[in-house]
Scaffold this motif. Structure first.
Motif, PDB file in Angstrom:
ATOM      1  N   PRO A 328       0.809  -1.248   0.000  1.00 13.46           N
ATOM      2  CA  PRO A 328       0.000   0.000   0.000  1.00 13.46           C
ATOM      3  C   PRO A 328       0.833   1.284   0.000  1.00 13.46           C
ATOM      4  O   PRO A 328       0.572   2.155  -0.843  1.00 13.46           O
ATOM      5  CB  PRO A 328      -0.853  -0.151   1.263  1.00 13.46           C
ATOM      6  N   PRO A 329       1.850   1.434   0.895  1.00 15.10           N
ATOM      7  CA  PRO A 329       2.628   2.681   0.793  1.00 15.10           C
ATOM      8  C   PRO A 329       3.461   2.755  -0.483  1.00 15.10           C
ATOM      9  O   PRO A 329       3.766   3.841  -0.965  1.00 15.10           O
ATOM     10  CB  PRO A 329       3.533   2.646   2.027  1.00 15.10           C
ATOM     11  N   LEU A 330       3.820   1.595  -1.034  1.00 12.06           N
ATOM     12  CA  LEU A 330       4.581   1.583  -2.277  1.00 12.06           C
ATOM     13  C   LEU A 330       3.753   2.210  -3.408  1.00 12.06           C
ATOM     14  O   LEU A 330       4.281   2.935  -4.244  1.00 12.06           O
ATOM     15  CB  LEU A 330       4.940   0.136  -2.634  1.00 12.06           C
ATOM     16  N   THR A 331       2.440   1.946  -3.398  1.00 13.89           N
ATOM     17  CA  THR A 331       1.555   2.531  -4.405  1.00 13.89           C
ATOM     18  C   THR A 331       1.688   4.051  -4.383  1.00 13.89           C
ATOM     19  O   THR A 331       1.784   4.695  -5.422  1.00 13.89           O
ATOM     20  CB  THR A 331       0.101   2.131  -4.117  1.00 13.89           C
ATOM     21  N   ASN A 332       1.689   4.615  -3.163  1.00  8.83           N
ATOM     22  CA  ASN A 332       1.846   6.074  -3.047  1.00  8.83           C
ATOM     23  C   ASN A 332       3.108   6.549  -3.730  1.00  8.83           C
ATOM     24  O   ASN A 332       3.117   7.558  -4.422  1.00  8.83           O
ATOM     25  CB  ASN A 332       1.921   6.483  -1.572  1.00  8.83           C
ATOM     26  N   GLN A 333       4.209   5.811  -3.522  1.00 12.71           N
ATOM     27  CA  GLN A 333       5.485   6.233  -4.109  1.00 12.71           C
ATOM     28  C   GLN A 333       5.457   6.141  -5.627  1.00 12.71           C
ATOM     29  O   GLN A 333       6.023   6.989  -6.312  1.00 12.71           O
ATOM     30  CB  GLN A 333       6.639   5.401  -3.543  1.00 12.71           C
ATOM     31  N   TYR A 334       4.783   5.100  -6.148  1.00 12.75           N
ATOM     32  CA  TYR A 334       4.670   4.972  -7.606  1.00 12.75           C
ATOM     33  C   TYR A 334       3.902   6.165  -8.173  1.00 12.75           C
ATOM     34  O   TYR A 334       4.256   6.719  -9.216  1.00 12.75           O
ATOM     35  CB  TYR A 334       3.963   3.668  -7.983  1.00 12.75           C
ATOM     36  N   LEU A 335       2.838   6.551  -7.461  1.00 11.69           N
ATOM     37  CA  LEU A 335       2.050   7.706  -7.914  1.00 11.69           C
ATOM     38  C   LEU A 335       2.906   8.971  -7.861  1.00 11.69           C
ATOM     39  O   LEU A 335       2.896   9.776  -8.780  1.00 11.69           O
ATOM     40  CB  LEU A 335       0.807   7.883  -7.039  1.00 11.69           C
ATOM     41  N   ASN A 336       3.672   9.108  -6.768  1.00 12.57           N
ATOM     42  CA  ASN A 336       4.535  10.281  -6.641  1.00 12.57           C
ATOM     43  C   ASN A 336       5.534  10.346  -7.788  1.00 12.57           C
ATOM     44  O   ASN A 336       5.766  11.402  -8.363  1.00 12.57           O
ATOM     45  CB  ASN A 336       5.307  10.250  -5.317  1.00 12.57           C
ATOM     46  N   LEU A 337       6.132   9.207  -8.093  1.00 12.39           N
ATOM     47  CA  LEU A 337       7.132   9.190  -9.162  1.00 12.39           C
ATOM     48  C   LEU A 337       6.510   9.644 -10.478  1.00 12.39           C
ATOM     49  O   LEU A 337       7.059  10.487 -11.183  1.00 12.39           O
ATOM     50  CB  LEU A 337       7.718   7.780  -9.290  1.00 12.39           C
ATOM     51  N   THR A 338       5.337   9.102 -10.778  1.00  8.96           N
ATOM     52  CA  THR A 338       4.680   9.464 -12.039  1.00  8.96           C
ATOM     53  C   THR A 338       4.360  10.954 -12.072  1.00  8.96           C
ATOM     54  O   THR A 338       4.595  11.632 -13.072  1.00  8.96           O
ATOM     55  CB  THR A 338       3.391   8.646 -12.189  1.00  8.96           C
ATOM     56  N   LYS A 339       3.830  11.455 -10.961  1.00  6.05           N
ATOM     57  CA  LYS A 339       3.458  12.874 -10.945  1.00  6.05           C
ATOM     58  C   LYS A 339       4.708  13.760 -10.975  1.00  6.05           C
ATOM     59  O   LYS A 339       4.729  14.797 -11.636  1.00  6.05           O
ATOM     60  CB  LYS A 339       2.608  13.177  -9.707  1.00  6.05           C
ATOM     61  N   ASN A 340       5.769  13.333 -10.260  1.00 10.79           N
ATOM     62  CA  ASN A 340       6.996  14.131 -10.237  1.00 10.79           C
ATOM     63  C   ASN A 340       7.674  14.194 -11.598  1.00 10.79           C
ATOM     64  O   ASN A 340       8.490  15.075 -11.841  1.00 10.79           O
ATOM     65  CB  ASN A 340       7.987  13.565  -9.220  1.00 10.79           C
ATOM     66  N   SER A 341       7.350  13.246 -12.479  1.00 15.06           N
ATOM     67  CA  SER A 341       7.981  13.264 -13.802  1.00 15.06           C
ATOM     68  C   SER A 341       7.648  14.570 -14.530  1.00 15.06           C
ATOM     69  O   SER A 341       8.355  14.970 -15.441  1.00 15.06           O
ATOM     70  CB  SER A 341       7.531  12.063 -14.624  1.00 15.06           C
TER      71      SER A 341
END
Lengths: 400, 368
Positions: A328-341
């Motif tokens: 579950p927290p990993l999902t947050n990081q994946y979303l962050n990475l995509t948005k930070n791109s």
């Protein structure tokens, strides 16, 4: 009890009695408050919508000629004569590309560093601690610009390093040898992946029936032969013809250096990838460390008592259990990475935000373009969430 | 249970009816507000003092400028604004207030400049701004005159051997993202079927770093900007601006729409400086020329009488001898150009910025 009072008050016909109904009836009170709140909300929305009627909110301008070139293209053949939709699509592909590769590498880095943080090896432990504390505590935008300037320090193209004609390294890009195909290469890789999935399904099916049928051929062999059959037949049908693609550095008749062939890692893509992977990796490291530490110590001790070595303990006992609280927290990081791109607009990598902003500037239709950018990122995030939720369900089911 | 459902239905109905009431009431309100707004605008149009009287009253000219473009507008080592555009601010201040130092310089970014002018933060915008139809039409301002004829160019390293756009086949060109420059670049290369790679940057600093480190073969923007950046390099001779001009970029001062008094002053100060150069009046000889003008035309320009006669009366609401102050305190067009732009390597002879008598486009309508 409550309804006794309620009925009692209800019977009173006076105004104060009626007001008391409102005061004491919890449900009615809730409804009234909700009506007030929702009417304010509806009024606000109504206001926004009527205001926007004055603006041209259509996206029809996206079908006109783009008129600008895009430096990074992947699997496409865009020219400035194509429409703005095509340009937007190139940007989207670039975003997805850096996100997928970034997510893969950040996960690997995060898991390795997370394990290193818990390692009893002094050096490993300190390296991972330093990595997390330094990278996590500096702004991502600054890191992006740092990596951009760092990668510009590679040799200029006239002095490019070639490593015995096998590879070309310059600040125009790092070109690595690569296996390429004459045609349908991407399609063939898709076929291979499909073939792999089919053969895995066959293997698990065959394993189930193995015990019933003693003379059965080994399921692994069946699966392998199916896979090889698919690989060879599609290779021949698609006419793939693989060859070794060695990068080349040439000069055209005007003296411009042209680098071609091989797998190209441009400095802009590398900048964005490095920064996103390193930055997101620190958070994944901490997630991995936290999840492992939240497991009871008895799990490790029991594994040791059974005679499992460190590697076996980690891969068979610790990680599979930790994975449940990692996802579950990993999902947050994946979303962050995509948005930070989207920050890569600062370092000349043409992802969807940058291309859309160029279109916005050229067309003057700022609001619909911003709406398009927002819905693009929303869609990407929801898709990632969907996949991660499916994965999460799979993992929590195992051993439950 | 039934009771609660009824209540919810009641609630939804109530909400919808309130929404309807809100909707109806706001519509009429909007109309009323619109009427009020129209009246206010009418009043403003009648009562607003012109920028000229505002400047005279304030005894100070607020000029929107660039503070980071060597030659055009930059803060020098003494902490003072200096440059080609800055001198036109000084000229307008000298004409209106009689003192070229009565200017407050407001440094503006490219994106903030038009709003700053429209919002009356500044009186006058002289910030290397290209005159285009859409800007004149949509942004509430008027272009007065062209002080500098610019055009988009490409800078390359001298060692690269490039001498034309055609020779840049396959090259990588650095450009600012979302600019007309980016579109002009593509028009030129794609139009001629020359393959190239554009590398688009959001801001100038990373672009310059990329160009210097050889990430791109060329850097394209306005030629004046290229000359300015080139002059800032350690070895300017290592870089060449290609002769070809990719687009028209006329730069000049802007005033607000419907401000004709002030517009006329700015426009004729610029023309006056051009006329002064044409007539051979400079900051060194303006006092002598005013004392004994060579011909009636020169006398009209300087606001003095010819051969002992009365001066002609055309003053634009400012003292009739305004051009004397401009020329003595700032100089004529040629002096300003030579002071700021010639050192950048922007040769005037043979360019569009030469006087019309020498084949250029610098031309003043007659002072008559």
């Amino acid at each position: 009890m409550k309804y006794n009072i309620y009925n009692q008050i209800k019977n009173e016909k006076s105004l104060s009695g009626k007001l008391n109904v409102v005061r004491y009836d919890k449900n009615l009170r809730k409804i009234i408050l909700q009506i007030i709140f929702s009417s304010f909300l509806l009024y606000f929305l109504y206001y926004l919508i009527t205001r926007s009627f004055n603006l041209d909110l259509g996206l029809s301008h996206l079908s006109s000629r783009a008129g600008f070139g895009i430096s990074h293209q992947f699997l496409t053949d865009y020219t400035s004569n194509d429409s703005r939709w095509d340009a937007y699509f190139i940007g989207l592909v670039n975003t997805i590309r850096v996100s997928i590769v970034g997510i893969a590498f950040a996960t690997i880095l995060g898991i390795l560093m997370g394990l290193a943080r818990l390692s009893k090896n002094f050096l490993l432990n300190k390296i991972s601690t330093a990595y997390v504390e330094i990278i996590r505590n500096t702004p991502l935008l600054v890191q992006l610009i740092f990596w951009q300037l760092a990668l510009l320090q590679l040799p200029q193209i006239s002095n490019a390093l070639t490593f015995g004609e096998l590879s070309v390294w310059s600040n125009r890009g790092i070109l690595l040898p690569y296996v390429n195909s004459l045609q349908n290469g991407g399609l063939w890789v898709l076929c291979l992946i499909t073939g792999l999935i089919i053969s895995l399904v066959i293997r698990s099916y065959a394993s189930k029936h193995k015990e019933e049928n003693v003379n059965f051929v080994s399921p692994a062999i069946i699966a392998l032969s199916v896979f090889i059959l698919i690989a060879i037949s599609t290779y021949v049908i698609l006419g793939v013809e693989l060859y070794a693609d060695i990068p080349q550095l040439t000069q055209n008749q005007y003296g411009t250096y042209i680098q071609s062939g091989g797998f190209t890692l441009t400095p802009e893509f590398a900048t964005v990838l490095f920064s996103l992977v390193l930055y997101t990796g620190t958070f994944i490291t901490e997630i991995v460390r936290g999840s492992i530490q939240s497991l009871p110590k008895g799990q490790t001790e029991a594994a040791k008592a059974l005679g499992l070595n460190n590697y076996q303990t980690t891969t068979l006992i610790i990680l599979p259990q930790a994975l449940r609280s990692i996802i579950p927290p990993l999902t947050n990081q994946y979303l962050n990475l995509t948005k930070n791109s989207s920050l890569s607009v600062a370092v000349a990598y043409p992802e969807v935000f940058m291309v859309s902003r160029t279109i916005m500037n050229n067309s003057g239709h700022a609001l619909p373009m911003l709406a398009l950018i927002l819905s693009t990122f929303l869609a990407l995030s929801l898709i990632i969430s969907l996949f991660m939720n499916i994965l999460n369900r799979q993992i929590t089911r195992i051993g439950a | 249970m039934m009771n609660f459902r009824n209540k919810y239905i009641l609630g939804v109905t109530l909400a919808l009816s309130m929404f309807a009431i809100f909707a109806c009431s706001t519509e009429t309100e909007v109309e009323v507000i619109k009427e009020v707004e129209v009246e206010v605008i009418k009043e403003v149009m009648v009562d607003t003092p012109s920028t000229l009287s505002t400047v005279l009253e304030r005894d100070l000219l607020k000029c929107g400028v660039n503070d980071n473009l060597t030659g055009f507008g930059v803060v020098n080592s003494d902490g003072e604004f200096a440059g080609f555009d800055i001198d036109f601010c000084k000229a307008v201040a000298a004409a209106i207030l009689g003192d070229s130092s009565k200017v407050e310089y407001v440094p503006l970014t490219a994106s903030a400049r038009f709003e700053a002018l429209a919002a009356e933060e500044i009186d006058l915008l002289i910030r290397n701004t290209t005159w285009t139809s859409s800007r004149d039409r949509d942004l509430g301002n008027d272009f007065t005159a062209t002080t500098f004829y610019d055009g988009q160019g490409i800078m390359v390293k001298a060692s690269s051997g490039y001498d034309s756009v055609e020779s840049m086949t396959g090259a990588t060109v650095c450009v600012l993202q979302g600019t007309t420059t980016e579109l002009n670049l593509d028009d030129r290369f794609t139009g001629a079927g020359i393959p190239y790679t554009p590398l688009t940057f959001e801001t100038n600093d990373p672009l310059q770093a990329a160009y210097e480190e050889g990430r791109c073969d060329g850097w394209t923007t306005d030629k004046s900007g290229l000359a300015s950046k080139r002059a800032g390099f350690e070895n300017p001779d290592d870089h060449v601006v290609l002769a070809e001009t990719l687009s028209k970029e006329p730069l000049g001062p802007l005033t607000r729409d419907n401000d004709s008094e002030f517009y006329d002053v700015v426009q004729w100060v610029v023309f006056g400086m051009m006329q002064a150069e044409e007539s051979g009046i400079s900051s060194t000889n303006v006092a002598d020329m005013a004392a004994s003008p060579a011909d009636p035309g020169m006398a009209r320009l300087l606001g003095v009488g010819f051969d002992g006669g009365e001066p002609s009366d055309f003053s634009f609401g400012i003292p009739v001898d305004f051009m004397q102050k401009v020329i003595s305190q700032v100089g004529n067009y040629g002096e300003v150009y030579d002071k700021h732009l010639t050192p950048l390597g922007l040769t005037r002879a043979g360019s569009l910025n030469a006087l019309w008598t020498e084949g250029g486009l610098i031309y003043s309508p007659p002072f008559r």
